[in-house]
Enzyme design. Structure first.
Site, PDB file in Angstrom:
ATOM      1  N   HIS A 193      -3.132  -3.458   4.157  1.00  0.00           N
ATOM      2  CA  HIS A 193      -5.066  -4.043   4.474  1.00  0.00           C
ATOM      3  C   HIS A 193      -5.420  -2.958   3.493  1.00  0.00           C
ATOM      4  O   HIS A 193      -6.850  -3.531   3.914  1.00  0.00           O
ATOM      5  CB  HIS A 193      -4.536  -2.323   5.572  1.00  0.00           C
ATOM      6  CG  HIS A 193      -4.749  -1.548   5.303  1.00  0.00           C
ATOM      7  ND1 HIS A 193      -3.311  -0.429   5.262  1.00  0.00           N
ATOM      8  CD2 HIS A 193      -5.233  -0.111   5.032  1.00  0.00           C
ATOM      9  CE1 HIS A 193      -3.142   0.657   4.786  1.00  0.00           C
ATOM     10  NE2 HIS A 193      -4.650   0.980   4.501  1.00  0.00           N
ATOM     11  N   ALA A 202       0.454  -1.743  -0.055  1.00  0.00           N
ATOM     12  CA  ALA A 202      -0.338   0.310   0.208  1.00  0.00           C
ATOM     13  C   ALA A 202       0.848   1.044   0.475  1.00  0.00           C
ATOM     14  O   ALA A 202       2.013   0.886   1.393  1.00  0.00           O
ATOM     15  CB  ALA A 202      -0.918   0.181   1.327  1.00  0.00           C
ATOM     16  N   ALA A 203       0.557   2.322  -0.839  1.00  0.00           N
ATOM     17  CA  ALA A 203       1.420   3.771  -1.251  1.00  0.00           C
ATOM     18  C   ALA A 203       1.235   4.211   0.819  1.00  0.00           C
ATOM     19  O   ALA A 203       2.425   4.866   0.505  1.00  0.00           O
ATOM     20  CB  ALA A 203       0.847   4.699  -2.066  1.00  0.00           C
ATOM     21  N   CYS A 204       0.788   3.814   1.116  1.00  0.00           N
ATOM     22  CA  CYS A 204       0.569   4.994   2.859  1.00  0.00           C
ATOM     23  C   CYS A 204       1.153   3.718   3.278  1.00  0.00           C
ATOM     24  O   CYS A 204       0.932   4.180   4.696  1.00  0.00           O
ATOM     25  CB  CYS A 204      -1.093   5.183   3.549  1.00  0.00           C
ATOM     26  SG  CYS A 204      -2.225   3.739   3.011  1.00  0.00           S
ATOM     27  N   SER A 205       1.872   2.313   3.127  1.00  0.00           N
ATOM     28  CA  SER A 205       2.682   1.987   4.159  1.00  0.00           C
ATOM     29  C   SER A 205       4.159   1.709   3.540  1.00  0.00           C
ATOM     30  O   SER A 205       4.064   0.744   3.793  1.00  0.00           O
ATOM     31  CB  SER A 205       1.828   0.306   4.844  1.00  0.00           C
ATOM     32  OG  SER A 205       0.381   1.023   4.995  1.00  0.00           O
TER      33      SER A 205
END
Length: 93
Positions: A49, A38-41
């Protein structure tokens, strides 16, 4: 949601999940930038997620990769990505 973004899961011709991180590493050797997870992780090696939330099976959650395209790319460069992606999948098996 972004018109210049594509995300998908990578698998072998036998429909077995492959490591998205491994495919991304191989693509980088061809000079192609891609990301996994995920880009946000960023930097996190846990299951995505997002993939968990949409019901992707546990065995496939590490197989996601994504590309972002921009106006600086030419059609022949995009064609080269497709060719190199095929090679990377074969090498990641």
């Amino acid at each position: 949601r972004l018109d210049n973004h594509i995300s998908f899961l990578v698998g072998s011709p036998q429909n077995r999940p492959l490591s998205g991180r491994a495919v991304v590493r191989i693509l980088s050797k061809y000079g192609i930038s891609a990301s996994s997870g995920a880009a946000c992780s960023s930097g996190d090696i846990k299951d995505s997620h997002i993939l968990t939330a949409i019901g992707v099976g546990n065995e496939w959650r590490q197989s996601g990769i994504r590309f972002s395209l921009g106006p600086w790319l030419k059609n022949n460069q995009i064609d080269r990505v497709a060719e190199c992606l095929k090679k990377a999948i074969a090498l990641a098996e």
